[in-house]
Write a protein that holds these residues in place. Structure first.
Motif: not given
Lengths: 111, 141
Positions: A44-47, A79-80, A101-102, A109-110
């Motif tokens: 999961x990526x949480x923005x 991210x962000x 991540x910014x 990508x990571x």
């Protein structure tokens, strides 16, 4: 709460579309992530681009998701982050725990 | 009251939906404190945060999520100090027995009081006639 959820290859991208992530709404985010892991998702990526304010409950929901990801052999990254939100991770030393991540694209990508 | 003094007294239902309202009031007041020598934007964010954390403590723990109870918030600003009091009607707890978070262990909870103690100059929690009050202050000069 307003969450936009997208699937990008093997990663579930959650956009938190709220100005505040606090004790009022963070339980919903925690539950949503729990459902995703239980449904077989691993990454999961949480923005947090839209989140201007986070309290200890919001941080706690993300910690819960992170632990859930690890126990499912997956990962949860962020991210962000807005500067004041990032400072809360630093205050509570959680910036050492999460990969932050910014940009969303860099995060994707990571994995 | 002195000419620079400001006082706000609010009661809201014991519900988390009021966190943003109270947090925003604290943030807006702090932004107007021209006599504060530090970064006002940061102060404003921190006041929003400590008000939110103190209210969550009252709503969820002291008042045990009872939606019929009330949370009473008092803010007083004098020439050199910002004082916040958050009253609850619950059982109370010993603020000095709350351990700081163990940074090596990943717990979901237990960061609220740490955040308040870190961002404010003076913090206490004590019994009053019909409950408890969490009192926290910050020097403005």
């Amino acid at each position: 709460m307003n969450l936009n959820i997208e699937q990008k290859n093997e990663i579930v991208l959650i956009y938190v579309k709220e100005e505040r992530l606090d004790a009022h709404n963070s339980g919903e985010l925690k539950l949503e992530m729990q459902k995703l892991f239980e449904g077989g998702k691993k990454n999961i990526l949480v923005d947090l681009k839209d989140v201007r304010f986070i309290d200890s409950s919001g941080l706690g929901a993300l910690v819960s998701g992170f632990k859930n990801a690890i126990s499912h052999q997956g990962n949860l990254k962020l991210s962000t982050l807005q500067p004041q939100v990032k400072s809360m991770f630093e205050l509570t030393r959680l910036h050492r725990v999460f990969e932050i991540f910014t940009s969303t694209s860099e995060a994707l990508e990571n994995y | 009251m002195e000419k620079n003094e400001l006082e706000i007294d609010i009661k809201v239902p014991n519900q988390t939906r009021y966190l943003s309202l109270i947090g925003r009031i604290g943030e807006d007041i702090a932004k107007e404190l021209v006599r504060y020598s530090g970064n006002r934007e940061t102060l404003a964010y921190h006041i929003n945060l400590v008000l939110t954390e103190a209210m969550v403590n009252a709503i969820k723990y002291a008042n045990a999520d009872d939606p019929d109870k009330m949370v009473h918030i008092f803010i007083n600003i004098t020439d050199d100090e910002l004082l916040i009091k958050v009253f609850d009607n619950g059982q109370g707890f010993d603020i000095n027995s709350v351990p700081p978070p163990d940074f090596e262990k990943l717990e979901d909870r237990g960061r609220g009081i740490f955040i308040i103690k870190t961002l404010m100059d003076c913090v206490s929690y004590r019994k009053v006639s019909d409950g408890n009050v969490l009192e926290m202050s910050k020097k403005l000069r």
